[in-house]
Design a protein around this motif. Structure first.
Motif, short mmCIF file in Angstrom:
data_model
loop_
_atom_site.label_atom_id
_atom_site.label_comp_id
_atom_site.label_asym_id
_atom_site.label_seq_id
_atom_site.Cartn_x
_atom_site.Cartn_y
_atom_site.Cartn_z
N SER A 1 0.65 -1.01 0.01
CA SER A 1 -0.07 -0.06 -0.06
C SER A 1 0.87 1.43 -0.09
O SER A 1 1.89 1.35 0.64
CB SER A 1 -1.05 -0.01 1.05
N GLN A 2 0.41 2.35 -0.73
CA GLN A 2 1.20 3.59 -0.81
C GLN A 2 0.24 4.79 -1.05
O GLN A 2 -0.57 4.57 -1.78
CB GLN A 2 2.20 3.56 -1.90
N VAL A 3 0.18 5.79 -0.25
CA VAL A 3 -0.58 7.01 -0.36
C VAL A 3 0.52 8.02 -0.17
O VAL A 3 1.35 7.93 0.41
CB VAL A 3 -1.55 7.06 0.54
N ALA A 4 0.56 8.96 -1.32
CA ALA A 4 0.95 10.44 -1.28
C ALA A 4 0.49 11.44 -1.66
O ALA A 4 -0.68 11.35 -2.42
CB ALA A 4 2.20 10.14 -2.29
N ILE A 5 0.11 12.54 -0.71
CA ILE A 5 -0.59 13.61 -1.09
C ILE A 5 0.45 15.09 -0.99
O ILE A 5 1.17 15.04 -0.11
CB ILE A 5 -1.60 13.93 0.03
N ASN A 6 0.41 15.81 -2.05
CA ASN A 6 1.20 16.87 -1.98
C ASN A 6 0.27 18.48 -2.09
O ASN A 6 -0.77 18.14 -3.01
CB ASN A 6 1.94 17.06 -3.44
N ALA A 7 0.54 19.05 -1.53
CA ALA A 7 -0.19 20.30 -1.44
C ALA A 7 0.82 21.58 -1.40
O ALA A 7 1.77 21.47 -0.49
CB ALA A 7 -1.23 20.60 -0.09
N ARG A 8 0.70 22.42 -2.38
CA ARG A 8 1.71 23.64 -2.41
C ARG A 8 0.94 24.74 -3.09
O ARG A 8 -0.11 24.78 -3.59
CB ARG A 8 2.54 23.07 -3.78
N ALA A 9 1.58 25.94 -2.13
CA ALA A 9 1.12 27.20 -2.50
C ALA A 9 1.95 27.98 -3.07
O ALA A 9 3.35 27.78 -2.80
CB ALA A 9 0.69 27.98 -1.19
N GLU A 10 1.67 28.55 -4.37
CA GLU A 10 2.82 29.17 -5.00
C GLU A 10 2.48 30.86 -5.44
O GLU A 10 1.51 30.86 -5.76
CB GLU A 10 2.91 28.38 -6.57
N ASN A 11 3.59 31.57 -5.14
CA ASN A 11 3.21 33.05 -5.23
C ASN A 11 4.24 33.50 -6.38
O ASN A 11 5.32 33.01 -6.58
CB ASN A 11 3.82 33.72 -3.89
N ARG A 12 3.55 34.28 -7.17
CA ARG A 12 4.43 34.92 -8.28
C ARG A 12 4.41 36.60 -8.03
O ARG A 12 3.23 37.07 -8.03
CB ARG A 12 3.74 34.72 -9.70
N ALA B 1 5.37 23.92 0.14
CA ALA B 1 4.77 22.52 -0.27
C ALA B 1 4.73 21.67 1.02
O ALA B 1 6.04 21.52 1.78
CB ALA B 1 5.22 21.89 -1.49
N LEU B 2 3.66 20.95 1.42
CA LEU B 2 3.78 19.50 2.15
C LEU B 2 3.54 18.39 1.42
O LEU B 2 2.48 18.51 0.86
CB LEU B 2 2.84 19.92 3.35
N ARG B 3 4.15 17.59 1.76
CA ARG B 3 4.04 16.37 1.09
C ARG B 3 4.01 15.33 2.44
O ARG B 3 4.86 15.17 2.99
CB ARG B 3 5.25 15.94 0.18
N TRP B 4 2.92 14.35 2.42
CA TRP B 4 2.54 13.29 3.09
C TRP B 4 2.51 12.06 2.32
O TRP B 4 1.91 12.02 1.41
CB TRP B 4 1.23 13.78 3.90
N LYS B 5 3.38 11.13 2.90
CA LYS B 5 2.98 9.75 2.25
C LYS B 5 2.96 8.57 3.28
O LYS B 5 3.51 8.97 4.59
CB LYS B 5 4.36 9.47 1.39
N HIS B 6 2.16 7.61 2.99
CA HIS B 6 2.20 6.69 4.04
C HIS B 6 1.96 5.26 3.36
O HIS B 6 1.68 4.99 1.97
CB HIS B 6 1.01 6.55 4.87
#
Length: 880
Positions: free
Chosen positions: A187-198, A875-880
């Motif tokens: 089993s593998q779960v990965a979630i990426n959340a990123r906020a990007e400012n220009r 960014a925050l990256r979570w995996k399990h």
């Protein structure tokens, strides 16, 4: 056909394929690549027997570098790879930016991201998605920025072709690889959340992605499922201060060269991408494996380019003109006039792009005997693109003061004491009512067979296969886009909701802001604008002369033999192969002669290409590899170039010259390249190497537009269309170095470095007979990347530099070349592992706020100064 990581190949073939390097490949599921077909066969069997699973996912910059190095070392072709540090963790935001780090690859940025990619100075690289042909609408290639990095396992850049590879790239092939469920232990779960400012857009936008994968042992065998989803939004701002094309005029009793007007292009956009992928694998027994794999993407993109054109009164006796003299020539420095009526124009060019693409693949492998593997795959790809592109032009007619000229390497213009933001002072004069649409679809099947002898002799492997593919492409745009105002004197303020201001300009180039039609209103209410200045809300139909439909059917057969022997005590691996491809084109378009009727025209052609390849690898030592790679590659023309329709001018002439004409050319042959690469590669540690490659590409049937006399129905015409022209040659060398300094004490042991350098030269014959280097090719380019990884910390600092290059020769027929100054970029990222499952990353790109600067032959005749967003993301990256 992509191999599956299982099988019962003979021990002798394993010894040939492995060479003691399979462990690193296993580390991130690299056993599914077309490029390592021979290597993976025995590796996966050994892995399965050893631990009952296929691969183990590992992470980190060191492991990624080690895996990429192992792929390069064991590949039959000349190849460079970039591998994910971890699931969903790549060093850059999109595939095009990733490729900027690869030896011999150069990219250009625009519209908020890296986009244009050239390999060894040439465009037209073939794009593959998991080893399969992938494209956008009627294009030959995939828009690489449309693939989210959260889905990527790795990206392979092939500099040479193999017989078993899909034909089509004379400069190279870029293969984008995604994960499969059997790439993970469970089993593998990965979630990426990123906020990007220009910074120039002044916007902060979200980017989110997720991947879920699992595998189970069931009564019907082992089953794996994977799904991925990604959403990206990017609001961006590009700005250009431009100088007009050079003109020659008299001032102060001197002949002066300089622009007769300068201006702006302020581009802003809002791009939204939604993408998903899935993969299912089923292994009913140790000899069989089947899979289904899919990818889909949808892009909504609204944008505007607000042009400002400010004319200079270069011939007015009341103008004050200052010049700069260099090499006996006078160039415009500055011009001013207290009261001028030269052109002042604002043009809002609104664009609404919509595209959707999908690909579904079904395939499998069967180890029919201990020495024979059969594989097959069927693929369906569909892509659609639509664009609405209304352009509204308005002019400012009141007398005004003006100053302008050249400043800080670019063109500036300003209007002291004049308010150019008041819409009531502007008059709408024309609407360019543009639209276009394109479609692409393909069906693709291939089947392969591999035979591995049981005895360990000279012959290590024989393989062959068939491929059948049918590709449909179509395109059309509007009829007669220019629509001058029939209701004159209308100012934008008379249409509620239409009046806006341009984005503000940075830099010392004069005018900061001016009236601009609201692009959202222009897109959402085009019929209202038509009614206001044309007296009708109706748009335009498609132009039948722009329409083409093309069905391209290709049938290919290939054979390949792998040999292994010793020469003077040096182990040699050799692969010899040939691919034979027959391509049939059935193209439909429309023609017109003079003011006559539009006439349908259809043309069918057939062409057969024989593509041999030879790869010889000498293993001088376990850590020292030399190779010689030779092969022939082809690149087919853009579909629009095959359009059989022509537009012929009237045969009635007044100057004695033949009438003109233009069109496509259905008889174009593919461009051919005979490529030779010679390399020496030293792998002094698992993640350390020093490599060098000399290369030469000889091109034939290069496709170029030119004007030449043709006789059509007994009448001579000066026809402008694409032709197969003269030969061309490219040569140069690449060098790359990689090392982690683990031998250093304490925290210094986390340091690492990657560096590469490319030199390129050569060129082609232009239609006027001159010999030039390839447009867009920098002769020199290099990358320097500093790496750090120790404990919970990892960091990357990447500097990219490319030499100046010629964008266009004889730009707009002026006799001057459009030259681009050297481009340098600096990107960085730093990550901290908060827990074993959660990582935070801060990254930045374009940290130097690099300006793109080009000029007409000399910096004293500038064209553009372009500036792009500086981007910072968290960014925050979570995996399990």
């Amino acid at each position: 056909m992509e191999p599956i990581a299982s099988g019962r190949f003979a021990p002798a073939s394993r010894a040939f394929a492995l060479r003691g390097t399979v462990a690193a490949l296993m580390g991130i599921g690299l056993l599914t690549s077309v490029s390592v077909r021979a290597q993976d066969a025995g590796a996966s069997q050994d892995a399965n027997q050893a631990n009952g699973s296929n691969v183990v996912v590992v992470s980190g910059q060191r492991q990624a570098a080690q895996s990429a190095q192992t792929i390069k070392k064991n590949a039959d072709q000349v190849l460079d790879s970039i591998v994910a540090d971890d699931i969903g963790k790549f060093p850059d935001k999109n595939v095009a930016e990733i490729l900027a780090r690869v030896t011999g690859v150069q990219v250009l940025r625009g519209a908020g991201e890296a986009s244009t990619v050239v390999v060894r100075g040439l465009g037209g690289a073939k794009t593959l998605f998991n080893g399969r042909e992938m494209f956008t609408a009627a294009s030959r290639s995939l828009a690489l920025a449309d693939v989210p990095v959260s889905m990527l396992q790795r990206v392979d850049v092939y500099k040479s072709q193999g017989a078993d590879m899909v034909e089509g790239g004379t400069a190279g092939t870029i293969d984008v690889r995604t994960f499969r469920p059997f790439d993970f232990k469970g089993s593998q779960v990965a979630i990426n959340a990123r906020a990007e400012n220009r910074d120039k857009a002044g916007k902060t936008d979200p980017q989110v992605g997720g991947l879920w994968s699992n595998r189970w042992k069931t009564d019907i065998g082992e089953v794996g499922l994977l799904g991925g989803l990604s959403y990206q939004r990017g609001r961006y701002s590009d700005e250009v201060a431009w100088a007009g094309q050079p003109a020659t005029y008299q001032a102060n009793g001197q002949t002066v060269q300089g622009a007769d007007g300068n201006g702006r292009v302020m581009t802003t956009g809002d791009r939204k991408r939604l993408a998903l992928n899935f993969a299912a694998q089923w292994r009913p027994n140790r000899d069989m494996q089947f899979y289904a794999e899919g990818f889909g993407t949808k892009i909504d993109h609204d944008a505007q380019s607000v042009f400002f054109v400010g004319g200079f009164p270069v011939n007015s006796p009341t103008s004050t003109i200052k010049t700069i003299t260099e090499n006996g020539k006078n160039y415009l420095d500055s011009i001013s006039n207290p009261s001028d009526t030269s052109l002042v124009l604002s043009s809002t060019q609104a664009r609404r792009d919509w595209s959707k693409g999908s690909q579904l693949a079904l395939g499998g492998t069967w180890d029919a005997t201990p020495t024979i593997r059969l594989s097959t795959e069927a693929v369906r790809t569909v892509s659609t693109y639509r664009q609405e592109n209304p352009i509204l032009d308005s002019i400012y007619t009141a007398p005004h003061a003006v100053v302008g000229g050249t400043r800080d390497g670019g063109g500036y213009v300003d209007y002291p004491g004049t308010d150019l933001t008041d819409p009531s002072k502007w008059t709408m004069i024309a609407l360019y009512d543009n639209h276009n649409h394109a479609n692409g679809a393909s069906n693709d099947w291939r089947g392969d067979v591999t035979w591995t002898p049981e005895n360990d002799g000279l012959l290590k492997e024989l393989s062959g296969g068939l491929r059948w593919a049918q590709r449909d492409a179509s395109y059309a745009h509007e009829l007669g886009n220019y629509r001058p105002a029939t209701i004159t004197g209308q100012n934008p303020g008379s249409v509620p909701g239409l009046s806006c201001l341009s984005p503000e300009t940075h830099g010392n180039y004069g005018l900061n802001q001016y009236y601009a039609a609201c692009y959202k209103f222009l897109l959402d209410n085009t019929s209202v604008v038509r009614q206001a200045i044309l007296g009708t809300p109706n748009g335009l139909p498609d132009d039948p002369l722009s329409l083409y439909t093309d069905r391209e059917t290709s049938q290919a057969i290939y054979g390949k033999a792998k040999l292994g022997f010793d020469a003077f005590g040096v182990p040699i691996d050799a692969t010899a192969g040939v691919r034979v491809v027959n391509t049939k084109q059935s193209v439909n378009g429309n023609s017109r002669s003079g003011t006559g009727p539009v006439t349908p025209v259809s043309v069918s052609t057939s062409n057969t290409d024989v593509l041999p390849s030879l790869n010889v690898r000498a293993n001088f030592r376990n850590d020292l590899v030399g190779r010689v790679v030779y092969g022939k590659a082809i690149e087919r023309a853009a579909f629009g170039d095959y359009n059989p329709g022509v537009v012929l001018g009237s045969v009635t002439t007044t100057n004695g010259n033949p009438p003109g004409g233009a069109g496509g050319n259905p008889n174009l042959k593919p461009q051919e390249a005979r490529n030779l690469d010679v390399s020496l590669e030293w792998y002094f540690s698992k993640d350390g190497s020093l490599t060098g490659t000399a290369f030469q590409h000889d091109f034939k049937n290069f496709i170029r537009h030119k004007t030449t006399t043709e006789t059509i129905n007994g009448q001579a015409y000066l026809m402008d269309r694409p032709y197969n022209t003269d030969t061309a040659k490219l040569y140069g060398f690449e060098a790359a170095y990689q090392q982690f300094f683990s031998f250093l004490p304490g925290w210094l042991s986390g340091l690492g470095m990657q560096a590469n350098f490319t030199y390129m030269n050569g060129g082609m014959t232009e239609p006027d007979g001159t010999r030039n280097t390839f447009p867009g090719m920098s002769k020199r380019a290099y990358n320097l990347v500093g790496l750090y990884e120790r404990g919970p910390w990892s960091a990357r600092l990447a500097y990219n530099w490319r030499d100046k290059f010629v964008d266009t020769y004889n730009y707009r027929g002026l006799g001057l070349n459009l030259v681009v100054d050297p481009i340098k970029t600096l990107d960085a990222s730093i990550s901290y592992k908060i827990t074993d499952n959660l990582t935070a990353t801060l990254d930045g790109s374009n940290l130097l706020d690099q300006e793109y600067h080009d000029y007409h032959g000399t910096p004293l005749l500038p064209r553009d100064v372009r500036r792009y967003d500086r981007v910072v993301g968290f960014a925050l990256r979570w995996k399990h």
